[in-house]
Motif scaffolding. Sequence first.
Motif, PDB file in Angstrom:
ATOM      1  N   THR A 115      20.324  -4.366   3.598  1.00 48.37           N
ATOM      2  CA  THR A 115      20.060  -3.010   3.117  1.00 48.37           C
ATOM      3  C   THR A 115      18.966  -3.025   2.057  1.00 48.37           C
ATOM      4  N   THR A 116      19.032  -3.985   1.150  1.00 46.56           N
ATOM      5  CA  THR A 116      18.008  -4.123   0.112  1.00 46.56           C
ATOM      6  C   THR A 116      16.652  -4.406   0.731  1.00 46.56           C
ATOM      7  N   LYS A 117      16.612  -5.300   1.702  1.00 48.87           N
ATOM      8  CA  LYS A 117      15.359  -5.665   2.372  1.00 48.87           C
ATOM      9  C   LYS A 117      14.739  -4.467   3.069  1.00 48.87           C
ATOM     10  N   TYR A 131      10.078   1.172  -5.429  1.00 45.15           N
ATOM     11  CA  TYR A 131      10.879   0.147  -6.098  1.00 45.15           C
ATOM     12  C   TYR A 131       9.954  -0.946  -6.621  1.00 45.15           C
ATOM     13  N   THR A 132      10.339  -1.560  -7.715  1.00 48.76           N
ATOM     14  CA  THR A 132       9.543  -2.659  -8.262  1.00 48.76           C
ATOM     15  C   THR A 132       9.930  -4.001  -7.662  1.00 48.76           C
ATOM     16  N   GLY A 133      11.076  -4.043  -7.003  1.00 52.13           N
ATOM     17  CA  GLY A 133      11.529  -5.288  -6.386  1.00 52.13           C
ATOM     18  C   GLY A 133      12.962  -5.169  -5.935  1.00 52.13           C
ATOM     19  N   GLY A 134      13.510  -6.279  -5.458  1.00 54.92           N
ATOM     20  CA  GLY A 134      14.867  -6.271  -4.935  1.00 54.92           C
ATOM     21  C   GLY A 134      15.903  -5.869  -5.973  1.00 54.92           C
ATOM     22  N   LEU A 135      15.751  -6.362  -7.200  1.00 53.41           N
ATOM     23  CA  LEU A 135      16.717  -6.034  -8.258  1.00 53.41           C
ATOM     24  C   LEU A 135      16.697  -4.539  -8.566  1.00 53.41           C
ATOM     25  N   ASP A 136      15.503  -3.936  -8.493  1.00 50.89           N
ATOM     26  CA  ASP A 136      15.380  -2.496  -8.733  1.00 50.89           C
ATOM     27  C   ASP A 136      16.114  -1.705  -7.660  1.00 50.89           C
ATOM     28  N   VAL A 137      16.024  -2.166  -6.406  1.00 54.42           N
ATOM     29  CA  VAL A 137      16.747  -1.516  -5.318  1.00 54.42           C
ATOM     30  C   VAL A 137      18.243  -1.570  -5.593  1.00 54.42           C
ATOM     31  N   VAL A 138      18.726  -2.741  -5.969  1.00 58.54           N
ATOM     32  CA  VAL A 138      20.153  -2.932  -6.230  1.00 58.54           C
ATOM     33  C   VAL A 138      20.626  -2.005  -7.340  1.00 58.54           C
ATOM     34  N   GLN A 139      19.877  -1.973  -8.425  1.00 53.25           N
ATOM     35  CA  GLN A 139      20.263  -1.153  -9.572  1.00 53.25           C
ATOM     36  C   GLN A 139      20.293   0.327  -9.216  1.00 53.25           C
ATOM     37  N   ARG A 197      20.833   0.984  12.848  1.00 53.14           N
ATOM     38  CA  ARG A 197      21.250   0.552  11.514  1.00 53.14           C
ATOM     39  C   ARG A 197      20.225   0.931  10.458  1.00 53.14           C
ATOM     40  N   ILE A 198      18.943   0.726  10.756  1.00 53.82           N
ATOM     41  CA  ILE A 198      17.888   1.014   9.791  1.00 53.82           C
ATOM     42  C   ILE A 198      17.804   2.505   9.489  1.00 53.82           C
ATOM     43  N   ARG A 199      17.984   3.336  10.505  1.00 55.07           N
ATOM     44  CA  ARG A 199      17.962   4.789  10.272  1.00 55.07           C
ATOM     45  C   ARG A 199      19.061   5.187   9.286  1.00 55.07           C
ATOM     46  N   LEU A 200      20.215   4.570   9.397  1.00 57.02           N
ATOM     47  CA  LEU A 200      21.327   4.892   8.508  1.00 57.02           C
ATOM     48  C   LEU A 200      21.139   4.264   7.124  1.00 57.02           C
ATOM     49  N   GLN A 201      20.596   3.046   7.084  1.00 54.67           N
ATOM     50  CA  GLN A 201      20.406   2.350   5.811  1.00 54.67           C
ATOM     51  C   GLN A 201      19.399   3.058   4.910  1.00 54.67           C
ATOM     52  N   THR A 202      18.404   3.692   5.490  1.00 48.42           N
ATOM     53  CA  THR A 202      17.320   4.277   4.704  1.00 48.42           C
ATOM     54  C   THR A 202      17.594   5.711   4.280  1.00 48.42           C
ATOM     55  N   GLN A 203      18.761   6.242   4.628  1.00 48.99           N
ATOM     56  CA  GLN A 203      19.119   7.565   4.118  1.00 48.99           C
ATOM     57  C   GLN A 203      19.522   7.439   2.654  1.00 48.99           C
ATOM     58  N   THR A 204      18.984   8.294   1.828  1.00 49.28           N
ATOM     59  CA  THR A 204      19.284   8.245   0.398  1.00 49.28           C
ATOM     60  C   THR A 204      20.107   9.460  -0.018  1.00 49.28           C
ATOM     61  N   ALA A 205      20.816   9.289  -1.118  1.00 50.28           N
ATOM     62  CA  ALA A 205      21.663  10.373  -1.607  1.00 50.28           C
ATOM     63  C   ALA A 205      20.841  11.551  -2.121  1.00 50.28           C
ATOM     64  N   PRO A 255      14.616 -10.727  -1.206  1.00 48.68           N
ATOM     65  CA  PRO A 255      16.029 -10.590  -0.820  1.00 48.68           C
ATOM     66  C   PRO A 255      16.336 -11.201   0.542  1.00 48.68           C
ATOM     67  N   THR A 256      15.336 -11.241   1.399  1.00 49.38           N
ATOM     68  CA  THR A 256      15.546 -11.834   2.726  1.00 49.38           C
ATOM     69  C   THR A 256      15.749 -13.340   2.620  1.00 49.38           C
ATOM     70  N   ILE A 257      14.922 -13.992   1.822  1.00 52.00           N
ATOM     71  CA  ILE A 257      15.033 -15.451   1.713  1.00 52.00           C
ATOM     72  C   ILE A 257      16.266 -15.833   0.898  1.00 52.00           C
ATOM     73  N   LEU A 258      16.660 -14.965  -0.063  1.00 47.11           N
ATOM     74  CA  LEU A 258      17.904 -15.207  -0.786  1.00 47.11           C
ATOM     75  C   LEU A 258      19.095 -15.047   0.155  1.00 47.11           C
TER      76      LEU A 258
END
Length: 311
Positions: free
Chosen positions: A46-48, A59-67, A147-155, A287-290
């Motif tokens: 989801t982050t990726k 977003y500035t990066g993966g951590l920003d997405v998570v936050q 899956r991607i269509r659902l993952q990219t929906q935002t609140a 986030p993908t390689i992690l």
Amino acid sequence: MEDVEPHIIEAVEQKDSNDPLRVLKDVAAGTCGGFAQVLVGQPFDTTKVRLQSSPPGTYTGGLDVVQKLIKTEGPLAFYKGTLTPLVGVGACVSVQFGVFEGMKRFFSKQNISNGKTEGLTYAQYYFAGSISGLANSILACPIEHIRIRLQTQTASAPKQFSGPMDVIRKVQQSSGIPGIFRGLTPTLLREGHGMGVYFLTYEYLVNRDMATNKIERKDIPGWRLCVYGGCAGYGVWLSAYPFDVIKSKMQTDSIDATKRQFNSTIDCARKTLQASGVKGFFRGFVPTILRAAPVNASTFYAFELAMRAIG
């Protein structure tokens, strides 16, 4: 295919080709690996996808997405669209492993009939993995699209899709069946090459372990299987990640064919290069390689445990 003697791996453990349930056992074990892959990897995925498909600067990066996800949508947002991949990825991974194991037996028989060792060459492992990836692509493309269509929906934006079936219905209404398979070409490229590297890496490490330690496959400790699976995950993404970026961009483009930003795989690659340079093909790579190590460690470990239990 040319056989190179120094590249022959002697210690490959072959399954009993006379077992009438062999294929079903391979598929069942692959399904177990697929379930493990989804449950461990969905938050990373989801982050990726958010990084790959969002406009530059979101977003500035993966951590920003998570936050931001946790703050605006809650922790469960990481598992948006999980039902589809849980079923779908289970099917995809079962196809991957089923076809790969079948190709291993095919090449082993071919080698024996040609008067050579039954062990596969590196090229044969790669080719077997590539065939498994190409076969899997037909399932993976529409499943990942949903899956991607659902993952990219935002609140913060109006909800476009209420669930997997709604995605299928609206995409089909707008673009027909081809719309559901949008992104198939980069999926084929990613899976064909990536799965070749994936299985080659894992099988090489497993066979080297058996040869070095004079043990059978079933005696390899679980922690080492996890390490080998993690290495296989690094191999696939280091070799095929740009194809995944292109696929994600195409699958998050407008479902209306008349409003799409990208007309084809080549057009998407060209526009990505123009807009962001080479680094545009590696958005979401961290986030993908992690994700690669834990996800693929769990996939192979679950597969191997299931194979040992099934027999």
